[in-house]
Design an enzyme around this catalytic site. Structure first.
Site, PDB file in Angstrom:
ATOM      1  N   ARG A 159       0.809  -1.219   0.000  1.00  7.37           N
ATOM      2  CA  ARG A 159       0.000   0.000   0.000  1.00  7.37           C
ATOM      3  C   ARG A 159       0.848   1.278   0.000  1.00  7.37           C
ATOM      4  O   ARG A 159       0.677   2.163  -0.850  1.00  7.37           O
ATOM      5  CB  ARG A 159      -0.928   0.029   1.238  1.00  7.37           C
ATOM      6  CG  ARG A 159      -2.160  -0.832   1.117  1.00  7.37           C
ATOM      7  CD  ARG A 159      -2.513  -1.435   2.454  1.00  7.37           C
ATOM      8  NE  ARG A 159      -1.510  -2.438   2.751  1.00  7.37           N
ATOM      9  CZ  ARG A 159      -1.621  -3.728   2.390  1.00  7.37           C
ATOM     10  NH1 ARG A 159      -2.720  -4.145   1.834  1.00  7.37           N
ATOM     11  NH2 ARG A 159      -0.652  -4.598   2.624  1.00  7.37           N
ATOM     12  N   THR A 160       1.750   1.391   0.981  1.00  2.00           N
ATOM     13  CA  THR A 160       2.466   2.661   1.170  1.00  2.00           C
ATOM     14  C   THR A 160       3.325   2.988  -0.051  1.00  2.00           C
ATOM     15  O   THR A 160       3.262   4.109  -0.583  1.00  2.00           O
ATOM     16  CB  THR A 160       3.347   2.581   2.431  1.00  2.00           C
ATOM     17  OG1 THR A 160       2.559   2.052   3.494  1.00  2.00           O
ATOM     18  CG2 THR A 160       3.887   3.936   2.811  1.00  2.00           C
TER      19      THR A 160
ATOM     20  N   LYS B  10      25.574  -5.452  -0.589  1.00  2.00           N
ATOM     21  CA  LYS B  10      27.048  -5.568  -0.591  1.00  2.00           C
ATOM     22  C   LYS B  10      27.645  -4.815   0.588  1.00  2.00           C
ATOM     23  O   LYS B  10      28.855  -4.617   0.664  1.00  2.00           O
ATOM     24  CB  LYS B  10      27.607  -4.993  -1.890  1.00  2.00           C
ATOM     25  CG  LYS B  10      27.095  -5.666  -3.145  1.00  2.00           C
ATOM     26  CD  LYS B  10      27.560  -4.892  -4.375  1.00  2.00           C
ATOM     27  CE  LYS B  10      26.748  -5.275  -5.597  1.00  2.00           C
ATOM     28  NZ  LYS B  10      26.871  -4.280  -6.673  1.00  2.00           N
TER      29      LYS B  10
HETATM   30  N1   CP Z   1      -0.411  -0.237   5.889  1.00  7.21           N
HETATM   31  C1   CP Z   1       0.789  -0.450   5.333  1.00  7.21           C
HETATM   32  O1   CP Z   1       1.781   0.172   5.715  1.00  7.21           O
HETATM   33  O2   CP Z   1       0.812  -1.388   4.351  1.00  7.21           O
HETATM   34  P1   CP Z   1       2.105  -1.781   3.493  1.00  7.21           P
HETATM   35  O3   CP Z   1       3.063  -2.470   4.444  1.00  7.21           O
HETATM   36  O4   CP Z   1       1.607  -2.687   2.421  1.00  7.21           O
HETATM   37  O5   CP Z   1       2.707  -0.519   2.981  1.00  7.21           O
END
Ligand code: CP
Length: 332
Positions: free
Chosen positions: A78-79, A106
């Site tokens: 999402r983020t 590395k």
């Molecule tokens: N809510 C959230 O941070 O989802 P992700 O880890 O998929 O970004």
């Protein structure tokens, strides 16, 4: 036109009667440090950007010529993707950095990685890292704007903002609103950002978890702890269910997943004790059948996918504002 309205609203006052507010922060590291006015300013700016996401041409030229780097040292769906989309909708160029496929494997340090990217000419860094404080460290290494996309157990400010934005769409006045954050709070940066943001906007925050998943230092937070979900569920306006973060839990913190689900899961049975119009939230990803049953996650009270949609507008607002702070600084 939309962009002009947003720029006017975000940089200075739009009417004679409202107090003048100018956004000055070039980094967004957490919600704990923000004032109520700053929080409201981001949320109101995001409201304007939500309009762009509904247009047939979802683009504004706001960040044309700017470079945004997604610097992710942990996985994300999402983020990361919503920051990419937000930056693209503002016409920025986006660099996608993934630690696993970079020279970090590395032995290159975070500081060297950031300084090398900066040498290519970048303006905004969006960083996710397993170490709390990694975004703060970057502010001392490079000149670019830094946005925290989740640091260890510390904060995940844009998730907190999009959660609050989603609540405000349904309940515009947060004062006195009862919000329960339920589950693995000890390992949750989402919980911390929600706690600070909700508290500053007047909501009453309840933390519901087994003792082993309550955070240390809870007595210093503006929250009411609770160890029995059924005791409080009927009074809550919002239920924000957190993912059990198995990847961060070293030893077993509850006897079995079945017992966890029975005591702290949001099941169809438990929903019968909640208010009819309770708002059900989850930051994702979901452990379906553990902290939340599928029928509830996909049910009529759920705002889970609205949260994801709103994340794009909130992240557009944050990108816009940090860049605006740099523009204003240069004009001084
Ligand atoms: N809510 C959230 O941070 O989802 P992700 O880890 O998929 O970004």
């Amino acid at each position: 036109m939309v962009e002009k309205t947003i720029e006017k609203r975000s940089v200075k006052t739009t009417t004679k009667n409202t107090p003048k507010f100018i956004w000055r922060r070039k980094h967004l590291l957490g919600l704990q440090d923000l004032s109520r006015e700053e929080l409201i300013h981001i949320l109101d700016t995001a409201k304007g950007f939500k309009g762009i996401s509904k247009r047939s041409v979802k683009k504004a030229p706001t960040l044309r010529g700017k470079v945004v780097v997604n610097l992710f040292f942990e996985d994300s769906t999402r983020t990361r993707n919503s920051f990419t989309l937000a930056a693209s909708r503002l016409s920025a160029d986006v660099l996608e950095f993934t630690a696993k496929t970079s020279s970090v494997s590395k032995g290159e340090t975070l500081r060297d990685t950031a300084r090398n990217l900066e040498a290519m000419g970048i303006d905004i860094v969006v960083i996710r890292h397993s170490a709390g404080g990694a975004p703060h460290l970057l502010t001392r290494c490079i000149d670019a704007c830094i946005i925290n996309a989740g640091d260890g157990y510390h904060e995940h400010p844009t998730q907190g903002l999009l959660d609050i934005f989603s609540i405000r769409e349904l309940r515009p006045d947060l004062s006195g609103l009862k919000v329960a954050i339920v589950g693995d709070i000890a390992h949750s940066r989402v919980a911390r950002s929600n706690i600070w943001g909700l508290h500053k906007l007047g909501a009453e925050v309840y933390l519901v978890a087994p003792p082993t998943l309550m955070p240390s230092g809870i007595e210093k937070m503006p929250v009411t702890p609770c160890y029995n979900f059924d005791e409080i569920i009927g009074q809550m306006d919002v239920l924000n269910m957190l993912r059990v973060q198995f990847e961060r839990i070293g030893s077993s913190v509850f006897p079995s997943v079945l017992e966890y689900s029975r005591l702290f899961g949001l099941t169809v049975e438990r929903m019968k004790r909640a208010k009819k119009d309770v708002i059900v939230m989850h930051p994702g990803p979901l452990n379906r059948g553990l902290e939340i049953e599928s029928e509830v996650a996909d049910g009529p009270n759920s705002t889970i996918l609205q949260q994801v949609s709103n994340g794009v507008a909130v992240r557009m607002a944050v990108l816009f504002l940090v860049n605006q702070a740099v523009v204003l600084e240069k004009k001084k």
